[in-house]
Design an enzyme around this catalytic site. Structure first.
Site, mmCIF file in Angstrom:
data_model
loop_
_atom_site.group_PDB
_atom_site.id
_atom_site.type_symbol
_atom_site.label_atom_id
_atom_site.label_comp_id
_atom_site.label_asym_id
_atom_site.label_seq_id
_atom_site.Cartn_x
_atom_site.Cartn_y
_atom_site.Cartn_z
ATOM 1 N N TYR A 33 0.831 -1.206 0.000
ATOM 2 C CA TYR A 33 0.000 0.000 0.000
ATOM 3 C C TYR A 33 0.860 1.248 0.000
ATOM 4 C CZ TYR A 33 0.948 0.876 4.988
ATOM 5 O OH TYR A 33 1.556 1.162 6.179
ATOM 6 N N ARG A 52 8.128 4.012 -4.872
ATOM 7 C CA ARG A 52 8.183 3.035 -3.769
ATOM 8 C C ARG A 52 7.138 1.943 -3.970
ATOM 9 N NH1 ARG A 52 7.601 5.231 2.266
ATOM 10 N NH2 ARG A 52 5.424 5.373 1.631
ATOM 11 N N HIS A 102 -1.195 -21.122 -0.464
ATOM 12 C CA HIS A 102 -0.116 -20.176 -0.142
ATOM 13 C C HIS A 102 0.688 -19.726 -1.357
ATOM 14 C CE1 HIS A 102 -1.172 -21.519 3.832
ATOM 15 N NE2 HIS A 102 -0.338 -20.658 4.386
ATOM 16 N N LYS A 147 6.590 -1.963 1.742
ATOM 17 C CA LYS A 147 5.410 -1.380 2.401
ATOM 18 C C LYS A 147 4.233 -2.340 2.287
ATOM 19 C CE LYS A 147 3.264 3.129 3.189
ATOM 20 N NZ LYS A 147 3.409 3.080 4.635
ATOM 21 N N GLU A 180 12.135 2.299 14.006
ATOM 22 C CA GLU A 180 11.209 3.352 13.549
ATOM 23 C C GLU A 180 9.928 3.237 14.355
ATOM 24 O OE1 GLU A 180 9.897 2.674 9.472
ATOM 25 O OE2 GLU A 180 10.000 0.515 9.768
ATOM 26 N N LEU A 205 11.205 1.272 6.865
ATOM 27 C CA LEU A 205 10.637 1.761 5.618
ATOM 28 C C LEU A 205 11.338 3.070 5.275
ATOM 29 C CD1 LEU A 205 8.213 1.222 3.615
ATOM 30 C CD2 LEU A 205 7.100 3.096 4.820
HETATM 31 N N1 PDD Z 1 2.929 4.974 7.335
HETATM 32 N N2 PDD Z 1 7.579 3.741 8.786
HETATM 33 C C1 PDD Z 1 6.464 2.993 8.755
HETATM 34 C C2 PDD Z 1 6.474 1.640 9.373
HETATM 35 C C3 PDD Z 1 5.303 3.492 8.126
HETATM 36 O O1 PDD Z 1 4.200 2.746 8.065
HETATM 37 C C4 PDD Z 1 5.336 4.797 7.553
HETATM 38 C C5 PDD Z 1 4.145 5.381 6.846
HETATM 39 C C6 PDD Z 1 6.523 5.540 7.640
HETATM 40 C C7 PDD Z 1 6.653 6.912 7.029
HETATM 41 O O2 PDD Z 1 6.599 6.845 5.626
HETATM 42 P P1 PDD Z 1 6.064 8.066 4.748
HETATM 43 O O3 PDD Z 1 6.873 9.250 5.129
HETATM 44 O O4 PDD Z 1 6.283 7.619 3.358
HETATM 45 O O5 PDD Z 1 4.593 8.273 5.114
HETATM 46 C C8 PDD Z 1 7.622 4.970 8.246
HETATM 47 C C9 PDD Z 1 1.690 5.395 6.699
HETATM 48 C C10 PDD Z 1 1.457 6.881 6.813
HETATM 49 C C11 PDD Z 1 0.560 4.559 7.252
HETATM 50 O O6 PDD Z 1 0.786 3.364 7.410
HETATM 51 O O7 PDD Z 1 -0.534 5.077 7.487
#
Ligand code: PDD
Length: 287
Positions: A33, A52, A102, A147, A180, A205
């Site tokens: 996603y 990405r 699977h 992601k 993170e 990520l």
């Molecule tokens: N999340 N790390 C993780 C595990 C994330 O799920 C996200 C983003 C980020 C930051 O990535 P970005 O700057 O591209 O939004 C870092 C989104 C916002 C979500 O899952 O809702």
């Protein structure tokens, strides 16, 4: 005007939007996603998000559900239909619908779902007080650079944060280093004023907000180190903050029971947040 979603080729009322029970996203979390910010009606960093997306799909050997221009068109049409000014586009691609097994199915077509959501600005209280984070062990898999919609550890981490009345959970690896947040990247500012965030690898990520902020940090001449920092170092840091497409740049003022710095949002963090908003206001211009 009812809210609409895009599901496998059709715009449908959001309330009735549905996928098949044998969609592999539903059964195996076999999909990826993206969350893209809509700021004043414009998509922020659309190309890097699509880059990405393509990378995540490639890693899982799922085909793009449609061409890039077509994806962009659908996103714009959905924003128009839902009249979103500030919010997000959520885009999900799964390996498709197939009898449960699977291994990859022979003939499934990738399934695409897109939704939009109008979002309110962060509350004054959150901006003035800053966010509290808690530390949790990082129990995720070894490919956090993808992601994937497989977010169970992140869900549990965010729930733990919520139960502790915190905004976010920082995940900590076996060596005591922060990887993170559950849905954000983690940053600190040292006593010397150096901005520190973990270097990219398979443990985190590569946030799109992170990438743009790194460029802003460089162009404004701040000192930066891309390296791992421990939870201990974070608790003793001068400032801390998180980044994401929904948090932008948000000050962290407490980690577990420890105030960060003087317990108020940091000065450099405030500057970086303003630089990031200026960047969004100029959407589309190169940094
Ligand atoms: N999340 N790390 C993780 C595990 C994330 O799920 C996200 C983003 C980020 C930051 O990535 P970005 O700057 O591209 O939004 C870092 C989104 C916002 C979500 O899952 O809702």
């Amino acid at each position: 005007m009812p809210r609409e979603a895009y599901v496998n080729g059709r715009y449908v009322p959001h309330a009735q939007a549905a996928v098949h029970i044998e969609d592999r996203g539903y059964q195996f979390a076999d999909g990826v996603y993206e969350v893209v910010t809509i700021h004043r009606g414009t998509l922020i960093d659309e190309e890097p998000h699509l880059n990405r997306l393509e990378r995540s799909l490639d890693e899982l050997r799922i085909a793009m559900p449609m061409s890039r221009p077509a994806l962009k068109l659908v996103a714009r049409e959905l924003i128009r239909r839902n009249a979103v000014s500030n919010g997000i586009v959520y885009l999900q691609v799964t390996r498709g619908v197939a009898p449960r097994d699977h291994k990859f199915p022979g003939h499934a077509r990738p399934a695409l779902v897109m939704t939009t959501r109008q979002m309110k600005p962060h509350s004054t209280k959150l901006l003035e007080d800053g966010a509290k984070v808690i530390a949790v062990p990082d129990i995720r898999w070894a490919r956090c650079d993808i992601k994937s919609v497989s977010l169970l550890p992140n869900v549990l981490a965010k729930q733990a944060a919520s139960e502790a009345e915190a905004y976010e959970a920082w995940q900590v690896d076996a060596d005591g280093f922060v990887t993170e947040g559950s849905s954000t990247n983690a940053w600190i500012v040292t006593g010397e004023g150096t901005v520190v965030t973990r270097a990219v690898g398979q443990e985190i990520l590569n946030g799109i907000t992170r990438i743009s902020l790194l460029k802003l940090i460089e162009s404004h001449g701040y000192t930066l180190e891309e390296r791992a920092f421990s939870l201990e170092e974070a608790k003793a840091a001068k400032e801390a903050f998180i980044t994401s497409s929904t948090s932008f740049v948000l000050a962290v003022t407490q980690i577990d029971d420890t105030p960060v710095g003087n317990g108020h949002p940091g000065i450099l963090t405030g500057k970086l947040r303003r630089h990031y908003f200026d960047f969004m206001d100029r959407a589309g211009d190169p940094i």
